[in-house]
Structure formats: structure tokens, C-alpha cells
Scaffold this motif. Structure first.
Motif, PDB file in Angstrom:
ATOM      1  N   LEU A   2       0.828  -1.199   0.000  1.00 22.33           N
ATOM      2  CA  LEU A   2       0.000   0.000   0.000  1.00 22.33           C
ATOM      3  C   LEU A   2       0.861   1.247   0.000  1.00 22.33           C
ATOM      4  O   LEU A   2       1.974   1.250   0.521  1.00 22.33           O
ATOM      5  CB  LEU A   2      -0.907   0.012   1.232  1.00 22.33           C
ATOM      6  N   ASP A   3       0.319   2.294  -0.576  1.00 21.12           N
ATOM      7  CA  ASP A   3       0.996   3.586  -0.540  1.00 21.12           C
ATOM      8  C   ASP A   3       1.182   4.036   0.915  1.00 21.12           C
ATOM      9  O   ASP A   3       0.355   3.746   1.782  1.00 21.12           O
ATOM     10  CB  ASP A   3       0.165   4.605  -1.306  1.00 21.12           C
ATOM     11  N   ARG A   4       2.260   4.758   1.127  1.00 17.28           N
ATOM     12  CA  ARG A   4       2.561   5.214   2.491  1.00 17.28           C
ATOM     13  C   ARG A   4       1.437   6.035   3.090  1.00 17.28           C
ATOM     14  O   ARG A   4       1.103   5.901   4.273  1.00 17.28           O
ATOM     15  CB  ARG A   4       3.860   6.022   2.477  1.00 17.28           C
ATOM     16  N   SER A   5       0.810   6.884   2.282  1.00 12.81           N
ATOM     17  CA  SER A   5      -0.265   7.722   2.799  1.00 12.81           C
ATOM     18  C   SER A   5      -1.470   6.890   3.222  1.00 12.81           C
ATOM     19  O   SER A   5      -2.153   7.210   4.205  1.00 12.81           O
ATOM     20  CB  SER A   5      -0.689   8.750   1.742  1.00 12.81           C
ATOM     21  N   VAL A   6      -1.729   5.794   2.493  1.00 16.52           N
ATOM     22  CA  VAL A   6      -2.839   4.910   2.863  1.00 16.52           C
ATOM     23  C   VAL A   6      -2.521   4.197   4.166  1.00 16.52           C
ATOM     24  O   VAL A   6      -3.371   4.090   5.067  1.00 16.52           O
ATOM     25  CB  VAL A   6      -3.121   3.890   1.736  1.00 16.52           C
ATOM     26  N   ARG A   7      -1.297   3.733   4.295  1.00 22.16           N
ATOM     27  CA  ARG A   7      -0.899   3.073   5.544  1.00 22.16           C
ATOM     28  C   ARG A   7      -1.054   4.028   6.725  1.00 22.16           C
ATOM     29  O   ARG A   7      -1.468   3.622   7.811  1.00 22.16           O
ATOM     30  CB  ARG A   7       0.546   2.569   5.452  1.00 22.16           C
ATOM     31  N   ALA A   8      -0.737   5.283   6.500  1.00 17.62           N
ATOM     32  CA  ALA A   8      -0.875   6.274   7.579  1.00 17.62           C
ATOM     33  C   ALA A   8      -2.334   6.434   7.987  1.00 17.62           C
ATOM     34  O   ALA A   8      -2.649   6.533   9.181  1.00 17.62           O
ATOM     35  CB  ALA A   8      -0.299   7.610   7.126  1.00 17.62           C
ATOM     36  N   GLU A   9      -3.236   6.438   7.008  1.00 16.24           N
ATOM     37  CA  GLU A   9      -4.662   6.551   7.338  1.00 16.24           C
ATOM     38  C   GLU A   9      -5.155   5.335   8.119  1.00 16.24           C
ATOM     39  O   GLU A   9      -5.996   5.459   9.016  1.00 16.24           O
ATOM     40  CB  GLU A   9      -5.482   6.701   6.053  1.00 16.24           C
ATOM     41  N   VAL A  21      -8.237  -4.618   6.524  1.00 17.57           N
ATOM     42  CA  VAL A  21      -8.606  -3.607   5.537  1.00 17.57           C
ATOM     43  C   VAL A  21      -7.506  -3.478   4.487  1.00 17.57           C
ATOM     44  O   VAL A  21      -7.778  -3.386   3.288  1.00 17.57           O
ATOM     45  CB  VAL A  21      -8.868  -2.254   6.223  1.00 17.57           C
ATOM     46  N   GLY A  22      -6.269  -3.491   4.942  1.00 19.96           N
ATOM     47  CA  GLY A  22      -5.147  -3.405   4.015  1.00 19.96           C
ATOM     48  C   GLY A  22      -5.144  -4.535   3.007  1.00 19.96           C
ATOM     49  O   GLY A  22      -4.903  -4.325   1.806  1.00 19.96           O
ATOM     50  N   HIS A  23      -5.426  -5.757   3.469  1.00 13.35           N
ATOM     51  CA  HIS A  23      -5.474  -6.904   2.561  1.00 13.35           C
ATOM     52  C   HIS A  23      -6.592  -6.731   1.526  1.00 13.35           C
ATOM     53  O   HIS A  23      -6.418  -7.043   0.345  1.00 13.35           O
ATOM     54  CB  HIS A  23      -5.673  -8.199   3.346  1.00 13.35           C
ATOM     55  N   TYR A  24      -7.741  -6.232   1.958  1.00 13.66           N
ATOM     56  CA  TYR A  24      -8.836  -6.013   1.014  1.00 13.66           C
ATOM     57  C   TYR A  24      -8.464  -4.946  -0.025  1.00 13.66           C
ATOM     58  O   TYR A  24      -8.775  -5.079  -1.212  1.00 13.66           O
ATOM     59  CB  TYR A  24     -10.098  -5.573   1.762  1.00 13.66           C
ATOM     60  N   LEU A  25      -7.790  -3.896   0.421  1.00 17.64           N
ATOM     61  CA  LEU A  25      -7.408  -2.840  -0.509  1.00 17.64           C
ATOM     62  C   LEU A  25      -6.390  -3.332  -1.533  1.00 17.64           C
ATOM     63  O   LEU A  25      -6.475  -3.002  -2.726  1.00 17.64           O
ATOM     64  CB  LEU A  25      -6.849  -1.641   0.255  1.00 17.64           C
ATOM     65  N   VAL A  26      -5.433  -4.121  -1.077  1.00  9.53           N
ATOM     66  CA  VAL A  26      -4.448  -4.687  -2.005  1.00  9.53           C
ATOM     67  C   VAL A  26      -5.140  -5.593  -3.014  1.00  9.53           C
ATOM     68  O   VAL A  26      -4.875  -5.531  -4.224  1.00  9.53           O
ATOM     69  CB  VAL A  26      -3.357  -5.451  -1.236  1.00  9.53           C
ATOM     70  N   ALA A  27      -6.040  -6.441  -2.532  1.00  8.36           N
ATOM     71  CA  ALA A  27      -6.762  -7.350  -3.424  1.00  8.36           C
ATOM     72  C   ALA A  27      -7.595  -6.566  -4.439  1.00  8.36           C
ATOM     73  O   ALA A  27      -7.663  -6.930  -5.630  1.00  8.36           O
ATOM     74  CB  ALA A  27      -7.653  -8.284  -2.612  1.00  8.36           C
ATOM     75  N   GLU A  48     -16.820  -1.924   4.836  1.00  7.12           N
ATOM     76  CA  GLU A  48     -17.583  -2.440   5.969  1.00  7.12           C
ATOM     77  C   GLU A  48     -16.794  -2.349   7.265  1.00  7.12           C
ATOM     78  O   GLU A  48     -17.355  -2.222   8.348  1.00  7.12           O
ATOM     79  CB  GLU A  48     -17.982  -3.898   5.707  1.00  7.12           C
ATOM     80  N   ARG A  49     -15.463  -2.371   7.149  1.00 10.49           N
ATOM     81  CA  ARG A  49     -14.603  -2.323   8.326  1.00 10.49           C
ATOM     82  C   ARG A  49     -14.075  -0.927   8.625  1.00 10.49           C
ATOM     83  O   ARG A  49     -13.634  -0.673   9.747  1.00 10.49           O
ATOM     84  CB  ARG A  49     -13.407  -3.268   8.134  1.00 10.49           C
ATOM     85  N   ALA A  50     -14.068  -0.052   7.621  1.00  5.75           N
ATOM     86  CA  ALA A  50     -13.406   1.253   7.809  1.00  5.75           C
ATOM     87  C   ALA A  50     -14.072   2.326   6.957  1.00  5.75           C
ATOM     88  O   ALA A  50     -13.443   2.950   6.104  1.00  5.75           O
ATOM     89  CB  ALA A  50     -11.932   1.133   7.452  1.00  5.75           C
ATOM     90  N   ALA A  51     -15.339   2.570   7.218  1.00  8.80           N
ATOM     91  CA  ALA A  51     -16.100   3.491   6.383  1.00  8.80           C
ATOM     92  C   ALA A  51     -15.684   4.945   6.546  1.00  8.80           C
ATOM     93  O   ALA A  51     -16.038   5.789   5.723  1.00  8.80           O
ATOM     94  CB  ALA A  51     -17.593   3.343   6.673  1.00  8.80           C
ATOM     95  N   ARG A  52     -14.960   5.250   7.621  1.00  3.41           N
ATOM     96  CA  ARG A  52     -14.556   6.642   7.852  1.00  3.41           C
ATOM     97  C   ARG A  52     -13.150   6.953   7.345  1.00  3.41           C
ATOM     98  O   ARG A  52     -12.641   8.053   7.580  1.00  3.41           O
ATOM     99  CB  ARG A  52     -14.648   6.957   9.343  1.00  3.41           C
ATOM    100  N   VAL A  53     -12.533   6.016   6.679  1.00  6.45           N
ATOM    101  CA  VAL A  53     -11.183   6.213   6.143  1.00  6.45           C
ATOM    102  C   VAL A  53     -11.290   6.653   4.685  1.00  6.45           C
ATOM    103  O   VAL A  53     -11.862   5.946   3.857  1.00  6.45           O
ATOM    104  CB  VAL A  53     -10.351   4.927   6.261  1.00  6.45           C
ATOM    105  N   ALA A  54     -10.747   7.820   4.381  1.00  9.33           N
ATOM    106  CA  ALA A  54     -10.887   8.393   3.041  1.00  9.33           C
ATOM    107  C   ALA A  54     -10.331   7.467   1.964  1.00  9.33           C
ATOM    108  O   ALA A  54     -10.935   7.303   0.903  1.00  9.33           O
ATOM    109  CB  ALA A  54     -10.189   9.745   2.987  1.00  9.33           C
ATOM    110  N   ALA A  55      -9.184   6.851   2.221  1.00 12.59           N
ATOM    111  CA  ALA A  55      -8.570   5.991   1.217  1.00 12.59           C
ATOM    112  C   ALA A  55      -9.454   4.795   0.888  1.00 12.59           C
ATOM    113  O   ALA A  55      -9.467   4.314  -0.250  1.00 12.59           O
ATOM    114  CB  ALA A  55      -7.200   5.507   1.697  1.00 12.59           C
ATOM    115  N   SER A  84     -11.206  13.827   3.259  1.00  6.65           N
ATOM    116  CA  SER A  84      -9.784  14.156   3.135  1.00  6.65           C
ATOM    117  C   SER A  84      -9.504  15.573   2.641  1.00  6.65           C
ATOM    118  O   SER A  84      -8.415  16.112   2.863  1.00  6.65           O
ATOM    119  CB  SER A  84      -9.105  13.174   2.173  1.00  6.65           C
ATOM    120  N   GLY A  85     -10.457  16.160   1.917  1.00  3.49           N
ATOM    121  CA  GLY A  85     -10.214  17.453   1.300  1.00  3.49           C
ATOM    122  C   GLY A  85      -9.411  17.380   0.016  1.00  3.49           C
ATOM    123  O   GLY A  85      -9.086  18.401  -0.585  1.00  3.49           O
TER     124      GLY A  85
END
Length: 207
Positions: A2-9, A21-27, A48-55, A84-85
């Protein structure tokens, strides 16, 4: 992966949830080109696990866009921007409006105050979408004027010029200005040594 900014979120989540969530995003990212609907399923699982995360909302929006789920894509990308703006997906948001049969609404995104924050290539993509919306409305002259805002100096191509000039050539051809269209297709081809676009063929067909 994942991109560094996504990992930070994802650090706002518990470690176990962030890992899932990270595994789902990579997939989702890996499936995007070959199976966009499968990618959308993975992205929705992340939501479903992280609806408030912009990424996460952005990932759902991008996957929905590729799966041609225009309404969902529009909702998710606007939500991601609100969290995120970040205006970087304005072109895709506008294109969703166009795909939903709302070219007037698509064209309005060019007046968004955050357009000035876009990098060169993102701005070009928005100009291309808005020009397409103007074309949908039968406003070819306005469409050409929109594209001209991206820069038509062939001696000093700006970022995104290859795609912009191709779109300009396409619009000129639609307007019946075939010789000018061939010139701009040729200019686009000159910036495209790998043949990403069929600009050279389009130019040859018009000569």
C-alpha cells in the motif's frame, strides 16, 4: 504493497482491523484491471470495516467507476473528498455525472474552487471530461475552448499534452475540421513513442 499515505490513514484503526482492511485494498487494486466487479467486492468489504477512512472510500469509488457503477462511484468519491479534502478525483467525479446523463452538472465541476489545486495531468483529465460534456450538449465550440485552456503550444507541451492534444484533434474532427484534426493527432503521436494512443493512425486516416 500500500501507498505510504494509505498506511498512515489505516493507523487510526486497530492493528487487526488495519491488517484486514489493508489486505482487502491490495486485493481490490490487483483485481481492478482484470475483474473490476471483483475489485469492487473487495473494496466494499474494506468499507464495511473502515467506512470513515478516506482511502477506503476512494478505493470503493475507483472500483465502482471501473465496474460502471456510476452512482456508487460518485457517492464514494465525493465522500472521500469530504473526508480528506483531496480534489484529485474531480475528473472521475465529473465523468460519473456525464455517464449518469447529467452533462450540465459534469461541466460545472470545472468551476470548483479546488481545480487550482490539481496537478497538471489531473487538470487535463478534468478538461477532457468537461469538453466531452460540452460535446454531449452539442456545444463543440465551447468544447474546443475548454480544451484550449490546457495549452496548445506545440513547442512547449505541458503535462498531459499527449492526451489533451488527442482530445483536441478528436473534437476538431467532430466539428468537420479534418486538416486541423490531423495536425493535432500528429502532435499527440509525437509525444507518444510507445503508441499508447492511436493518434498516428487517426492522423493518417485524415490525410
Amino acid at each position: 504493497m500500500l501507498d505510504r499515505s494509505v498506511r498512515a490513514e489505516l493507523r487510526s484503526l486497530s492493528k487487526a482491523n488495519a491488517d484486514a482492511v489493508g489486505h482487502y485494498l491490495v486485493a481490490a487494486g490487483e483485481a481492478l484491471d482484470s475483474d473490476p466487479r471483483r475489485a469492487l467486492e473487495f473494496a466494499r468489504a474494506a468499507r464495511e470495516r473502515a467506512a470513515r477512512v478516506a482511502a477506503v472510500r476512494e478505493a470503493v469509488g475507483i472500483a465502482a467507476y471501473h465496474a460502471q457503477e456510476w452512482g456508487e462511484a460518485l457517492t464514494e468519491l465525493r465522500t472521500a473528498r469530504r473526508i480528506s479534502g483531496d480534489p484529485s478525483n474531480l475528473a472521475i467525479i465529473a465523468d460519473c455525472e456525464r455517464a449518469l446523463g447529467r452533462p450540465e452538472q459534469a461541466a460545472r465541476w470545472l468551476s470548483d474552487p479546488d481545480v487550482r489545486r490539481l496537478d497538471g495531468e489531473a487538470r487535463v483529465e478534468l478538461l477532457i471530461v468537461v469538453a466531452g460534456a460540452r460535446r454531449d450538449l452539442g456545444q463543440l465550440d465551447a468544447a474546443l475552448a475548454v480544451l484550449a485552456r490546457g495549452g496548445l503550444d506545440r513547442e512547449r507541451p505541458r503535462p498531459g499534452a499527449m492526451r489533451l492534444w488527442y482530445a483536441y484533434g478528436d473534437m476538431l474532427e467532430a466539428a468537420g475540421r479534418r486538416e486541423e484534426a490531423a495536425t493535432w493527432f500528429a502532435a499527440s503521436a509525437g509525444l507518444d513513442p510507445e503508441g499508447e494512443l492511436d493518434a498516428a493512425d487517426r492522423a493518417a486516416a485524415l490525410l
